[in-house]
Design a protein around this motif. Structure first.
Motif, PDB file in Angstrom:
ATOM      1  N   GLY A  31      38.339  18.680  51.425  1.00 12.06           N
ATOM      2  CA  GLY A  31      38.034  19.403  52.372  1.00 12.06           C
ATOM      3  C   GLY A  31      39.589  19.961  53.120  1.00 12.06           C
ATOM      4  N   THR A  32      39.291  21.212  53.751  1.00 12.24           N
ATOM      5  CA  THR A  32      40.459  21.459  54.357  1.00 12.24           C
ATOM      6  C   THR A  32      40.782  20.723  55.642  1.00 12.24           C
ATOM      7  OG1 THR A  32      41.494  23.482  55.065  1.00 12.24           O
ATOM      8  CG2 THR A  32      39.192  23.452  55.505  1.00 12.24           C
ATOM      9  N   TYR A  33      41.830  21.366  56.198  1.00 11.08           N
ATOM     10  CA  TYR A  33      42.327  20.449  57.572  1.00 11.08           C
ATOM     11  C   TYR A  33      41.196  20.393  58.666  1.00 11.08           C
ATOM     12  CZ  TYR A  33      43.195  25.340  58.729  1.00 11.08           C
ATOM     13  OH  TYR A  33      42.920  26.624  59.062  1.00 11.08           O
ATOM     14  N   GLY A  34      40.985  19.111  59.119  1.00 18.54           N
ATOM     15  CA  GLY A  34      40.166  19.040  60.268  1.00 18.54           C
ATOM     16  C   GLY A  34      38.743  19.061  60.095  1.00 18.54           C
ATOM     17  N   THR A  35      38.191  18.883  58.706  1.00 20.22           N
ATOM     18  CA  THR A  35      36.917  18.739  58.187  1.00 20.22           C
ATOM     19  C   THR A  35      36.487  17.456  58.541  1.00 20.22           C
ATOM     20  OG1 THR A  35      37.649  18.980  56.151  1.00 20.22           O
ATOM     21  CG2 THR A  35      36.658  20.733  56.658  1.00 20.22           C
ATOM     22  N   GLY A  36      37.240  16.616  58.615  1.00 21.01           N
ATOM     23  CA  GLY A  36      36.848  15.155  58.741  1.00 21.01           C
ATOM     24  C   GLY A  36      37.002  14.231  57.495  1.00 21.01           C
ATOM     25  N   LYS A  37      38.105  14.353  56.582  1.00 19.42           N
ATOM     26  CA  LYS A  37      38.342  13.528  55.680  1.00 19.42           C
ATOM     27  C   LYS A  37      38.801  12.172  56.030  1.00 19.42           C
ATOM     28  CE  LYS A  37      41.568  16.434  54.065  1.00 19.42           C
ATOM     29  NZ  LYS A  37      41.446  17.338  55.036  1.00 19.42           N
ATOM     30  N   THR A  38      39.675  12.223  57.179  1.00 15.80           N
ATOM     31  CA  THR A  38      40.018  10.891  57.294  1.00 15.80           C
ATOM     32  C   THR A  38      38.874  10.288  58.352  1.00 15.80           C
ATOM     33  OG1 THR A  38      42.316  11.509  57.934  1.00 15.80           O
ATOM     34  CG2 THR A  38      41.748   9.597  59.227  1.00 15.80           C
ATOM     35  N   THR A  39      38.206  10.737  59.228  1.00 10.14           N
ATOM     36  CA  THR A  39      36.877  10.351  59.618  1.00 10.14           C
ATOM     37  C   THR A  39      36.053   9.568  58.812  1.00 10.14           C
ATOM     38  OG1 THR A  39      37.304  12.192  61.499  1.00 10.14           O
ATOM     39  CG2 THR A  39      35.097  10.988  61.604  1.00 10.14           C
ATOM     40  N   PHE A  40      35.839  10.160  57.746  1.00 11.87           N
ATOM     41  CA  PHE A  40      34.818   9.634  56.780  1.00 11.87           C
ATOM     42  C   PHE A  40      35.378   8.515  56.079  1.00 11.87           C
ATOM     43  CE2 PHE A  40      31.467  12.964  55.277  1.00 11.87           C
ATOM     44  CZ  PHE A  40      31.613  13.681  56.468  1.00 11.87           C
ATOM     45  N   LEU A  60      48.817   8.163  53.857  1.00 10.23           N
ATOM     46  CA  LEU A  60      50.001   8.890  53.347  1.00 10.23           C
ATOM     47  C   LEU A  60      50.433   9.678  54.602  1.00 10.23           C
ATOM     48  CD1 LEU A  60      48.733   8.646  50.471  1.00 10.23           C
ATOM     49  CD2 LEU A  60      50.678   9.428  49.793  1.00 10.23           C
ATOM     50  N   GLU A  61      49.633   9.746  55.773  1.00  3.79           N
ATOM     51  CA  GLU A  61      49.982  10.721  56.633  1.00  3.79           C
ATOM     52  C   GLU A  61      50.439   9.935  58.073  1.00  3.79           C
ATOM     53  OE1 GLU A  61      47.435  14.741  55.952  1.00  3.79           O
ATOM     54  OE2 GLU A  61      46.264  13.045  56.872  1.00  3.79           O
ATOM     55  N   GLU A  62      49.599   9.058  58.253  1.00  3.91           N
ATOM     56  CA  GLU A  62      49.695   8.289  59.764  1.00  3.91           C
ATOM     57  C   GLU A  62      50.282   6.850  59.799  1.00  3.91           C
ATOM     58  OE1 GLU A  62      48.176  10.274  62.416  1.00  3.91           O
ATOM     59  OE2 GLU A  62      46.292  11.315  61.638  1.00  3.91           O
ATOM     60  N   GLU A 217      28.173  16.977  61.886  1.00  3.14           N
ATOM     61  CA  GLU A 217      29.517  16.921  63.132  1.00  3.14           C
ATOM     62  C   GLU A 217      29.913  15.630  63.136  1.00  3.14           C
ATOM     63  OE1 GLU A 217      28.045  18.570  67.258  1.00  3.14           O
ATOM     64  OE2 GLU A 217      26.284  18.582  66.189  1.00  3.14           O
ATOM     65  N   LEU A 218      31.038  15.880  63.712  1.00  7.16           N
ATOM     66  CA  LEU A 218      32.142  14.704  63.808  1.00  7.16           C
ATOM     67  C   LEU A 218      32.069  14.551  65.276  1.00  7.16           C
ATOM     68  CD1 LEU A 218      35.143  16.206  61.954  1.00  7.16           C
ATOM     69  CD2 LEU A 218      33.556  14.488  61.050  1.00  7.16           C
ATOM     70  N   MET A 219      31.447  13.415  65.541  1.00  9.11           N
ATOM     71  CA  MET A 219      31.061  12.800  67.157  1.00  9.11           C
ATOM     72  C   MET A 219      32.456  11.844  67.344  1.00  9.11           C
ATOM     73  SD  MET A 219      28.604  14.368  67.451  1.00  9.11           S
ATOM     74  CE  MET A 219      27.602  14.025  68.876  1.00  9.11           C
ATOM     75  N   GLN A 220      32.463  11.562  68.587  1.00 11.66           N
ATOM     76  CA  GLN A 220      33.588  10.468  69.014  1.00 11.66           C
ATOM     77  C   GLN A 220      33.436   9.151  68.291  1.00 11.66           C
ATOM     78  OE1 GLN A 220      35.922  10.175  71.579  1.00 11.66           O
ATOM     79  NE2 GLN A 220      35.995   8.124  71.090  1.00 11.66           N
ATOM     80  N   ASP A 221      32.158   8.731  67.835  1.00 15.63           N
ATOM     81  CA  ASP A 221      32.094   7.355  67.480  1.00 15.63           C
ATOM     82  C   ASP A 221      31.092   7.229  66.159  1.00 15.63           C
ATOM     83  OD1 ASP A 221      29.847   8.131  68.623  1.00 15.63           O
ATOM     84  OD2 ASP A 221      29.095   6.057  69.296  1.00 15.63           O
TER      85      ASP A 221
HETATM   86  N1  LIG Z   1      36.680  12.021  69.703  1.00 21.19           N
HETATM   87  C1  LIG Z   1      36.109  12.911  68.987  1.00 21.19           C
HETATM   88  N2  LIG Z   1      35.004  13.443  69.093  1.00 21.19           N
HETATM   89  C2  LIG Z   1      34.529  14.541  68.670  1.00 21.19           C
HETATM   90  N3  LIG Z   1      35.113  15.030  67.548  1.00 21.19           N
HETATM   91  C3  LIG Z   1      36.397  14.806  67.234  1.00 21.19           C
HETATM   92  C4  LIG Z   1      36.753  13.520  67.971  1.00 21.19           C
HETATM   93  N4  LIG Z   1      38.147  13.268  67.346  1.00 21.19           N
HETATM   94  C5  LIG Z   1      38.251  14.294  66.227  1.00 21.19           C
HETATM   95  N5  LIG Z   1      37.441  14.952  66.081  1.00 21.19           N
HETATM   96  C6  LIG Z   1      37.018  16.348  65.371  1.00 21.19           C
HETATM   97  O1  LIG Z   1      37.493  15.805  64.149  1.00 21.19           O
HETATM   98  C7  LIG Z   1      38.618  16.609  63.639  1.00 21.19           C
HETATM   99  C8  LIG Z   1      39.481  15.954  62.798  1.00 21.19           C
HETATM  100  O2  LIG Z   1      38.840  15.126  61.878  1.00 21.19           O
HETATM  101  P1  LIG Z   1      39.943  14.243  60.604  1.00 21.19           P
HETATM  102  O3  LIG Z   1      41.223  14.193  61.355  1.00 21.19           O
HETATM  103  O4  LIG Z   1      39.021  13.259  60.316  1.00 21.19           O
HETATM  104  O5  LIG Z   1      40.155  15.628  59.667  1.00 21.19           O
HETATM  105  P2  LIG Z   1      40.889  15.679  58.536  1.00 21.19           P
HETATM  106  O6  LIG Z   1      39.818  16.290  57.452  1.00 21.19           O
HETATM  107  O7  LIG Z   1      41.419  14.236  57.843  1.00 21.19           O
HETATM  108  O8  LIG Z   1      42.092  16.677  58.730  1.00 21.19           O
HETATM  109  P3  LIG Z   1      43.467  16.731  58.213  1.00 21.19           P
HETATM  110  O9  LIG Z   1      43.447  17.586  56.858  1.00 21.19           O
HETATM  111  O10 LIG Z   1      44.240  17.454  59.227  1.00 21.19           O
HETATM  112  O11 LIG Z   1      43.990  15.008  58.066  1.00 21.19           O
HETATM  113  C9  LIG Z   1      39.040  17.323  64.873  1.00 21.19           C
HETATM  114  O12 LIG Z   1      39.511  18.485  64.560  1.00 21.19           O
HETATM  115  C10 LIG Z   1      37.774  17.360  65.672  1.00 21.19           C
HETATM  116  O13 LIG Z   1      37.067  18.666  65.518  1.00 21.19           O
END
Ligand SMILES: Nc1ncnc2c1ncn2[C@@H]1O[C@H](COP(=O)(O)OP(=O)(O)OP(=O)(O)O)[C@@H](O)[C@H]1O
Ligand SMILES: [Mg+2]
Length: 232
Positions: A31-40, A60-62, A217-221
């Protein structure tokens, strides 16, 4: 293939995967930046920890502390697991020899030492960037992934997308090496009022899976996958 699946811990997505990942398989999240890769990746790690599994999380990032803080901000009490069943490692993606040695030699040993059930590498694309030629990258990544296949653990790697193609990983390589490929992307409706996130399971070797594109959707938790809804 029957048997217990390795749940990613993301409801809706596990259903799309036929219950979860196949044990011992390699999954890539593209996925591109911010799509949630790290969150997943964090969800996948936490799901394992809750089940009493051992997890190696390579970033490799944080820095290590940031990863732990992210997990705590989600309301997850990870401290008791740290260095007992959760091993967070920051890898410097600028030093080729060091990163190469740690990924290729130390990681396989560590997996055995700690008897890891789950391994995350986020993002593998920064490691792939280090190779100077496509040939070398292809050869080394193939060897690396094949080496991981001998281990018993389930592996999740993430990659940024190619600059010109949101359907391909940065080097258009790991989708071929992985058993499962999950694509995350932005969808901008024609009225341009807001941006949605959508995911699809592009590939899953040895398993039936959904081919639908679902909003999430990426939620807080947690990550919410709206498996009943349609994007288009
Ligand atoms: N507490 C939160 N509540 C809701 N949404 C959040 C929260 N924290 C992050 N997000 C969403 O998650 C996105 C970042 O997700 P994440 O870091 O998993 O993406 P990523 O694909 O790993 O990005 P990157 O390529 O920059 O590493 C933020 O841009 C925001 O939209
Ligand atoms: Mg990230």
């Amino acid at each position: 293939m029957n048997g217990e699946r390795v749940k990613m811990g993301i409801m809706g997505l596990d259903d799309m995967l036929g219950g979860g990942l196949i044990p011992g398989s390699i999954c890539s999240i593209i996925g591109t930046y911010g799509t949630g890769k790290t969150t997943f990746s964090l969800e996948f790690a936490w799901e394992g920890l809750k089940k009493g599994e051992n997890v190696i999380y390579i970033s490799l990032e944080e820095r290590e502390e940031r990863i732990v803080t992210y997990m705590q901000q989600k309301g997850w009490d990870v401290k008791p697991y740290l260095n007992r069943s959760l091993y967070v490692i920051k890898l410097d993606p600028t030093d080729f020899n060091l990163a190469n040695n740690r990924i290729k030699n130390e990681l396989p040993k560590l997996i055995e030492e700690v008897k890891a059930h789950r391994v995350v590498i986020d993002p593998i694309s920064l490691f792939e960037d280090l190779f100077t030629t496509d040939f070398e990258r292809r050869q080394e990544m193939f060897r690396f992934v094949e080496g991981l296949r001998d281990k018993k653990c389930t592996i999740m790697m993430t990659s940024e997308t190619d600059r010109d193609n949101v359907f391909a990983s940065r080097h258009a390589l790991i989708e071929y090496l992985s058993d499962t490929v999950i694509l995350l992307r932005y969808v901008r409706p024609s009225d341009l009022t807001d941006v949605h996130l959508a995911l699809e399971v592009v590939k899953m070797r040895m398993s039936a899976h959904s081919r639908e594109i679902k909003p999430y959707e990426l939620m807080q938790d947690q990550v919410l996958v709206y498996s009943e809804a349609n994007v288009f």
